[in-house]
Design a protein around this motif. Sequence first.
Motif, PDB file in Angstrom:
ATOM      1  N   VAL A  56      -5.839 -18.261  47.090  1.00  0.00           N
ATOM      2  CA  VAL A  56      -4.544 -18.401  47.763  1.00  0.00           C
ATOM      3  C   VAL A  56      -3.612 -17.296  47.271  1.00  0.00           C
ATOM      4  N   PRO A  57      -2.892 -16.624  48.171  1.00  0.00           N
ATOM      5  CA  PRO A  57      -1.977 -15.554  47.741  1.00  0.00           C
ATOM      6  C   PRO A  57      -0.921 -16.067  46.763  1.00  0.00           C
ATOM      7  N   GLU A  58      -0.476 -15.183  45.892  1.00  0.00           N
ATOM      8  CA  GLU A  58       0.531 -15.556  44.899  1.00  0.00           C
ATOM      9  C   GLU A  58       1.817 -16.035  45.558  1.00  0.00           C
ATOM     10  N   ALA A  59       2.129 -15.503  46.731  1.00  0.00           N
ATOM     11  CA  ALA A  59       3.354 -15.896  47.433  1.00  0.00           C
ATOM     12  C   ALA A  59       3.347 -17.365  47.806  1.00  0.00           C
ATOM     13  N   ALA A  95      -9.139 -18.499  53.528  1.00  0.00           N
ATOM     14  CA  ALA A  95      -9.509 -17.324  54.319  1.00  0.00           C
ATOM     15  C   ALA A  95      -9.165 -17.525  55.793  1.00  0.00           C
ATOM     16  N   LEU A  96      -9.376 -18.735  56.305  1.00  0.00           N
ATOM     17  CA  LEU A  96      -9.043 -19.026  57.701  1.00  0.00           C
ATOM     18  C   LEU A  96      -7.536 -19.107  57.912  1.00  0.00           C
ATOM     19  N   LEU A  97      -6.836 -19.702  56.974  1.00  0.00           N
ATOM     20  CA  LEU A  97      -5.381 -19.845  57.112  1.00  0.00           C
ATOM     21  C   LEU A  97      -4.647 -18.525  56.935  1.00  0.00           C
ATOM     22  N   ALA A  98      -5.324 -17.507  56.419  1.00  0.00           N
ATOM     23  CA  ALA A  98      -4.689 -16.191  56.284  1.00  0.00           C
ATOM     24  C   ALA A  98      -4.301 -15.615  57.639  1.00  0.00           C
ATOM     25  N   ALA A 100      -3.103 -17.532  60.080  1.00  0.00           N
ATOM     26  CA  ALA A 100      -2.160 -18.473  60.690  1.00  0.00           C
ATOM     27  C   ALA A 100      -0.735 -17.938  60.640  1.00  0.00           C
ATOM     28  N   PRO A 101       0.141 -18.470  61.475  1.00  0.00           N
ATOM     29  CA  PRO A 101       1.566 -18.119  61.388  1.00  0.00           C
ATOM     30  C   PRO A 101       2.123 -18.475  60.011  1.00  0.00           C
ATOM     31  N   GLU A 102       3.198 -17.807  59.622  1.00  0.00           N
ATOM     32  CA  GLU A 102       3.764 -17.999  58.296  1.00  0.00           C
ATOM     33  C   GLU A 102       4.156 -19.457  58.053  1.00  0.00           C
ATOM     34  N   ALA A 103       4.665 -20.125  59.077  1.00  0.00           N
ATOM     35  CA  ALA A 103       5.090 -21.517  58.905  1.00  0.00           C
ATOM     36  C   ALA A 103       3.905 -22.416  58.563  1.00  0.00           C
ATOM     37  N   VAL A 104       2.753 -22.166  59.188  1.00  0.00           N
ATOM     38  CA  VAL A 104       1.556 -22.962  58.904  1.00  0.00           C
ATOM     39  C   VAL A 104       1.054 -22.663  57.498  1.00  0.00           C
ATOM     40  N   GLN A 105       1.065 -21.398  57.115  1.00  0.00           N
ATOM     41  CA  GLN A 105       0.649 -21.042  55.758  1.00  0.00           C
ATOM     42  C   GLN A 105       1.553 -21.700  54.721  1.00  0.00           C
ATOM     43  N   ALA A 106       2.856 -21.654  54.969  1.00  0.00           N
ATOM     44  CA  ALA A 106       3.810 -22.229  54.010  1.00  0.00           C
ATOM     45  C   ALA A 106       3.650 -23.741  53.893  1.00  0.00           C
ATOM     46  N   ALA A 107       3.200 -24.374  54.974  1.00  0.00           N
ATOM     47  CA  ALA A 107       3.050 -25.827  54.953  1.00  0.00           C
ATOM     48  C   ALA A 107       1.790 -26.269  54.217  1.00  0.00           C
ATOM     49  N   TRP A 108       0.731 -25.446  54.247  1.00  0.00           N
ATOM     50  CA  TRP A 108      -0.556 -25.908  53.729  1.00  0.00           C
ATOM     51  C   TRP A 108      -1.083 -25.147  52.515  1.00  0.00           C
ATOM     52  N   LEU A 109      -0.865 -23.850  52.443  1.00  0.00           N
ATOM     53  CA  LEU A 109      -1.441 -23.093  51.336  1.00  0.00           C
ATOM     54  C   LEU A 109      -0.945 -23.543  49.961  1.00  0.00           C
ATOM     55  N   PRO A 110       0.340 -23.849  49.776  1.00  0.00           N
ATOM     56  CA  PRO A 110       0.753 -24.346  48.453  1.00  0.00           C
ATOM     57  C   PRO A 110       0.065 -25.658  48.072  1.00  0.00           C
TER      58      PRO A 110
END
Length: 370
Positions: A56-59, A95-98, A100-110
């Motif tokens: 997961v990216p550091e961001a 890798a798949l969520l990379a 995705a739109p930023e909002a989806v990444q922010a909701a799930w990647l953390p």
Amino acid sequence: MNFDFTDDQNSLRDAVQRWVDKGFSFERRHGLAKAGGATRAVYAELAELGLAGLAVPEAHGGMGFSAVEAMVVMEELGRGLVNAPYAEAALVAPALLAAAPEAVQAAWLPKIADGTALVVLAHQERAARYRLEAVEATATAAPDGGFTVSGHKSVVAAGDEADAFIVSARHEGRIGLFLVEQAAAQVRGYPTQDGARAAEVTFDAAPATRVVADGAAALAYGTDVGIAAVCAEGVGLMDRLLAITVEYMNTRKQFGVAIATFQALRHRIADVKMQVELGRSMSYFATLKLGEPEPQRRRALSQAKVQLGRSMRFVGQQCVQLHGGIGVTDEYAGSHYFKRLTMLEMAYGDTLHHLGEVSARMQDTAGVFA
């Protein structure tokens, strides 16, 4: 080319190895398998080590490590025969969520990074025969601006323990990727032969969030990440099964001497070692090719899966035969390594499928590795 691991990568390997030695004995694994294969608690322990956020990216709260670090972790998890859906949840899903739109990444990647959410890919269908383009599930635009997904997915890793699925479905003639929470699906879980769990998952107009509209390329990359992880795990499994077998041969006596002294058996062990090293080299090859353009990457990953499939089958069968009857008993660790190797040979496409993929991509050369 320098194939030495960095100090940080060796430290990561040591950390995973210490956890396996201290917290995941064969007795614990065997008990989990007999109880049905539930692995969410094991995955939570890996998350406590920070491993859920490896890719997961550091961001988004992760470590943002490369594919090489993922390979290191998968090798050690293979050696320890850790039956947790680590590759599916911590490597493939990010890798798949990379894409995705930023909002989806922010909701799930953390939530993936800290281990509170288990998200797995659901893409296999009964008639697909490992073909990623064979998708019958459909997605439909909903009046509220979202989407609904309908269809059936098979052999979804840890499907009855997951919080959400990344689902491949057709929409407007394209294969898209959609995120569906487990509560919106009908899930039938079952234990697998290697002591883990999988599920049949049915979606009936399930509310979904679109990850990517044209998801064929993202799905191909995600499965390639999964193949590289399977290859690395297979290397760890083969390494450990070989060590178990050599130890057994040094202690098992026949005609008053250890069977390790028999020349014919020593030759068979030499062949096993050769297959392990062939698998290791192709695992490195697969990991290093993940950053290549899609045509070269896809062929390289299929080449690696062909070699790993052959190596895993050879090593598993030879080591079981060298043990004799004890090699297939449920109470003996060797049999469980054999089962896991057999399952991995079919993960993300079996050897025959990937041999066909390599052949299809050899349009301008007769050399597999050219």
